[in-house]
Write a protein that holds these residues in place. Structure first.
Motif: not given
Length: 460
Positions: A59, A82-83, A88
């Motif tokens: 990511d 992060c997203h 993820v």
């Protein structure tokens, strides 16, 4: 001092715009350099592309570095933003654990970041608990109360009281080496008046803390009665929408239905229970057993009656059993429902005094519901103010304050009663001081400390 860095996902599970992985440890410069390839700048957002061990992109990440002691935990802290997808975020945490292995990084336990903040003197125990209360707050008033505790309002009052007791202890213990003059010295120093002030200040804290516990924990409200008296209709009226199935068929509700609502900013946990009656239906029997469990746990039991029907033959026995099952301090309020069916008799039923534990309502039309809500808050001990100036408090705080009050009362007896014993006077002051110190964590057993932080969420 903790040596191993810890890491955890700090954001809740599920999909979201942003996920955060948090790391805390005594020296994270090396780990930050591993991510960035250069030394990080404190409190600056560094952009990087995080890759796995095979150099495949995981990511795009923002890394923030907080240098000790200017961080939440008092240690070096890294945050990787992060997203916010669940997978993820987990992959980012996995990569952090891989790259941090040489430094001995481990997964954080529940509340371990807050525990390190407490152990490093960044917050006291009340403030640490207030963080958890803020996260779990269900109403605006509870949020305000948790913020007051987080800002140190409660701690300041406790610490001020500890300081007053400390000064009085110094005064009393300094006289023990001069027994021939101790009485005159104690009287000249206004020791009794000082102790009375301490006790008065403690009493005010007790009153506020009781309100704060209601603000934090809310009120557990059980709707109880025979089948078809309108329990589910009352639940719907309190919630403000159709949450429970309502039919003319007795025994519709066979399981507990729990709804969290707010009355004047106070959290109320409403439990609609199965109607109490003898039944050969196994499912209904289980529901009735759950009803008795909820009665034992409730702060207030609304014992609901149908005013249009004569009580069942065994209802006196049911009422007696309810009163035997409730815990000490719980209240039972008789709620006379279906008032809308008593034409021409409403005027007399709606006039109730403050001391009356009976109220007439119509769950169908809403008549009497506002009066019922006011009565629920009054029975719970809520005195108003909707959280303004009231900090959140916990059961352990009230227990500690209650023990401190007992010791101060004994101190008054030993210091100024018929048989004076200043050694015992000083010892009771010391015990009261220790009880108050447990609240902020100044004097707290390790096992209790572990239990408190084990109730926190992981990542906080």
């Amino acid at each position: 001092m903790h040596k191993n860095p810890i890491a955890a996902i700090a954001t809740p599970g599920g999909a979201g715009g942003v996920g955060i992985v948090r790391v805390s440890g005594p020296d994270l410069i090396g780990l930050a350099k591993t991510f960035l390839g250069s030394e990080p700048k404190p409190r600056f957002a560094h952009y990087l592309v995080l890759k796995d061990a095979h150099q495949e992109q995981i990511d795009q990440v923002l890394l923030l570095y907080f240098k000790a002691p200017a961080s939440f935990t008092g240690e070096d802290v890294l945050e990787l933003h992060c997203h916010g997808g669940a997978r993820v975020t987990q992959l980012v945490l996995n990569r952090v654990m891989e790259l941090g292995a040489p430094e001995g990084i481990v997964l954080a336990g529940p509340g371990e970041f807050s525990l390190r903040a407490y152990l490093n003197g960044k917050i006291d125990l009340v403030q640490a608990e207030a963080i958890a209360d803020l996260i779990n707050a269900q109403t605006d008033a509870a949020i305000r109360g948790a913020n007051l505790s987080l800002q140190g309002r409660f701690s300041d009052q406790i610490n001020e009281l500890i300081d007053q007791i400390t000064q009085l202890r110094i005064l009393v213990e300094s006289t023990l080496d001069f027994p021939e003059e101790e009485i005159e010295f104690i009287e000249a120093a206004n020791a009794q008046q000082r102790l009375e002030k301490i006790m008065n200040d403690l009493e005010q804290i007790i009153q506020t803390s009781r309100q704060g516990k209601i603000l934090r924990d809310g009120i557990r409200l059980a709707l109880v009665g025979s089948p078809n008296v309108g329990k589910s209709s009352l639940l719907n009226a309190l919630v403000g929408e159709e949450r429970a199935i309502v039919t003319p068929i007795a025994g519709t509700t066979r399981d507990r239905i729990i709804e969290n609502i707010s009355i004047d900013g106070i959290p109320v946990h409403v439990i609609d229970t199965a109607g109490i009656r003898e039944s050969n239906d196994v499912v209904e029997q289980i529901g009735v057993a759950q009803t008795w469990d909820e009665i034992a746990r409730a702060d207030i039991v609304l014992l609901i009656h149908d005013v249009t029907q004569a009580p069942e033959a065994n209802f006196v026995d049911i009422e007696k059993a309810v009163r035997e099952r409730v815990h000490p301090g719980a209240h039972i309020l008789d709620v006379m429902n279906k008032l809308d069916l008593l034409e021409g008799q409403k005027e007399g039923h709606t006039k109730i005094g403050l001391g009356v534990k009976q109220i007439f309502i119509s769950a169908k039309t809403g008549e009497g519901i506002s009066r019922l809500q006011e009565t629920i808050l009054r029975f719970a001990g809520w005195e108003g103010n909707a959280g303004g100036g009231i900090y959140t408090a916990r059961s352990r705080h009230l227990r500690a304050i209650g023990l401190a009050k007992d010791h101060l009362q004994k101190a008054m007896m030993h210091g100024f009663g018929g048989n004076r014993a200043l050694e015992l006077f000083a010892e009771e002051l010391h015990c009261a001081q220790n009880c108050l110190g447990e609240i902020t964590g100044k004097l707290l057993p390790d096992d209790l400390l572990g239990k408190i932080f084990s109730e926190f969420c992981i990542g906080k």
